[in-house]
Motif scaffolding. Structure first.
Motif, PDB file in Angstrom:
ATOM      1  N   UNK A 272       0.677  -1.107  -0.058  1.00 54.91           N
ATOM      2  CA  UNK A 272       0.173   0.004  -0.056  1.00 54.91           C
ATOM      3  C   UNK A 272       0.795   1.309   0.057  1.00 54.91           C
ATOM      4  N   UNK A 273       2.008   1.269   0.760  1.00 52.55           N
ATOM      5  CA  UNK A 273       3.072   2.381   0.837  1.00 52.55           C
ATOM      6  C   UNK A 273       3.480   2.759  -0.529  1.00 52.55           C
ATOM      7  N   UNK A 274       3.706   1.622  -1.163  1.00 50.66           N
ATOM      8  CA  UNK A 274       4.257   1.872  -2.481  1.00 50.66           C
ATOM      9  C   UNK A 274       3.289   2.091  -3.594  1.00 50.66           C
TER      10      UNK A 274
ATOM     11  N   UNK B 225       0.703   4.116  -2.822  1.00 43.61           N
ATOM     12  CA  UNK B 225       0.474   5.514  -2.459  1.00 43.61           C
ATOM     13  C   UNK B 225       1.662   6.147  -3.111  1.00 43.61           C
ATOM     14  N   UNK B 226       2.712   5.994  -3.134  1.00 38.43           N
ATOM     15  CA  UNK B 226       4.141   6.714  -3.508  1.00 38.43           C
ATOM     16  C   UNK B 226       4.011   6.779  -5.185  1.00 38.43           C
ATOM     17  N   UNK B 227       3.385   5.756  -5.836  1.00 42.33           N
ATOM     18  CA  UNK B 227       3.540   5.489  -6.992  1.00 42.33           C
ATOM     19  C   UNK B 227       2.609   6.642  -7.426  1.00 42.33           C
TER      20      UNK B 227
END
Lengths: 198, 234
Positions: free
Chosen positions: B166-168, B170-172
């Protein structure tokens, strides 16, 4: 909060999310407003997502030559899409009398279908963690076109090869539980063998 | 406030990567290179592309579809979008640069092979991470590399932690939105929100030429624009 701050601006929420003003009356007032305001909840969720992005470890760009090579579209045959109605084929314990395989957990398929005849062995991973799948496919009616053999897991085509009528193929790759082997025949039909251990 | 309309300083090309001996550099999309000559390790100002195609034009869904139809440009854009993620993931699991390079190449070959059957374009980051982890295990196992952090369970897609993913994602999405936002706004928000270490207002003022008092209002306006773009992406 004064009337102009009926919906506090983004900048106020940035400071709020950052934890500024801990213990102050203003912060308590903001927290109370937040509880009952869906618009401001959206604002703060958006800001929390920004904070979350910061948690992702620093990304590193690949070397230029690798990047350039990857950005050029790979050449090669376009593979068929996922079959809509594959014919599922069952494995059987390997027949070791013929010397096909000595691995006790190997599975084999030796069957005839209207379009093709199969002789395939699947040997489970040992230390390397790689499955080895090898065999031959004979078409019942001569066809010069290739048979595409795909090792698939979910929507990943782990490995692929082409084999012609009666030719030998071998695939060896690391693949998780639940893989399948698809044989796309020139006639358009697909035979599918699922992971014998799944 | 008068400073709010003041343009951010354009300092393109004023600083260089601190590692001139290698052609590998810190991603210019995720985290800018760090300037070794600056007093407090400030990031190097970014050179923004002239104009990127709109988010809609660049959606993963469209790119994947066009790639499956054989479109060269879409392939290039797709790789450009995710190459830092793939390479970084291979390094993150513990591979050395050479092996990470091997994995990097194999991931794109696997994506190309799999194009006709990827149904869920929104899950592309996950797809790439799953492939990178499995191929990292394979490269380590074939090379008999003893990498403690690389374990057999990486072959199983279910071993990927949801929170990390999820963090990745979000970052993308954020990177994609910032690319579309572009210009001084994107640069300011990258400094404020994407640097691993928080930047002080003094540092930001030095870098951007904004008066300290106008950073807050400018940030608010930029955030509102960013949010609109993110909503469109979502």
């Amino acid at each position: 909060m004064n009337p102009r701050q009926a919906h506090p601006g983004m900048d106020i929420w940035v400071r709020f999310i950052a934890g500024e003003g801990e213990g102050t009356e203003e912060r308590e007032s903001l927290a109370s407003h937040l509880e009952s305001c869906s618009r401001c909840t959206k604002d703060t969720e958006f800001l929390q997502n920004l904070q979350r992005a910061r948690r992702v470890p620093k990304w590193v760009a690949p070397p230029t030559e690798l990047s350039s090579a990857a950005r050029r579209r790979p050449q090669g045959a376009t593979l068929p899409p996922a079959p809509t109605q594959p014919r599922n084929v069952r494995w059987a314990p390997a027949d070791v009398r013929g010397g096909v395989s000595t691995a006790s957990a190997s599975r084999m398929v030796s069957r005839m279908f209207p379009q093709a005849e199969l002789g395939i062995v699947a040997i489970p991973p040992e230390a390397s963690g790689e499955w080895r799948i090898e065999g031959r496919v004979w078409l019942r009616e001569a066809d010069a076109r290739a048979i595409q053999v795909l090792l698939v897991h979910d929507d990943h085509v782990i490995a692929s090869t082409e084999v012609f009528d009666g030719g030998y193929f071998e695939l060896e790759d690391v693949v998780g539980s639940g893989w399948s082997l698809e044989l796309h025949l020139p006639t358009g039909e697909t035979l599918r063998l699922e992971d014998p251990d799944a | 406030m008068s400073g709010a309309s003041q343009p951010l300083r354009d300092s393109t090309g004023t600083l260089r990567s601190p590692r001139p001996t290698t052609n590998r550099q810190v991603s210019n999309r995720a985290t800018p290179p760090v300037c070794s000559q600056c007093p407090s390790a400030l990031p190097v100002p970014l050179t923004r592309p002239k104009r990127l195609p709109s988010t809609e034009e660049l959606s993963d869904q469209k790119l994947l579809g066009q790639c499956a139809d054989g479109d060269e440009r879409s392939w290039t854009l797709l790789v450009a979008r995710y190459e830092n993620l793939v390479y970084s993931e291979a390094l993150k699991v513990g591979l050395n640069e050479e092996d990470a390079g091997d994995v990097f190449q194999q991931v794109w070959l696997e994506l190309h092979r799999s194009l006709p059957r990827i149904r869920n374009a929104t899950g592309l980051p996950r797809w790439l991470i799953v492939a990178t982890r499995r191929l990292s295990y394979k490269v380590a196992a074939r090379g008999r590399r003893m990498v403690p952090s690389i374990t057999r369970e990486m072959v199983d897609p279910a071993s990927l932690p949801d929170e990390e993913l999820q963090d990745v994602e979000t970052r993308m999405r954020l990177e994609q939105a910032l690319d579309e936002l572009g210009g001084s706004c994107a640069e300011l928000l990258r400094m404020l929100f994407l640097q691993p270490k928080k930047q002080s207002y003094e540092d930001i003022s030095d870098r951007t030429g904004l008066a300290i008092g106008s950073i807050g209002p400018t940030r608010s306006r930029c955030l509102l624009r960013l949010r609109k773009i993110l909503e469109a992406i979502s």
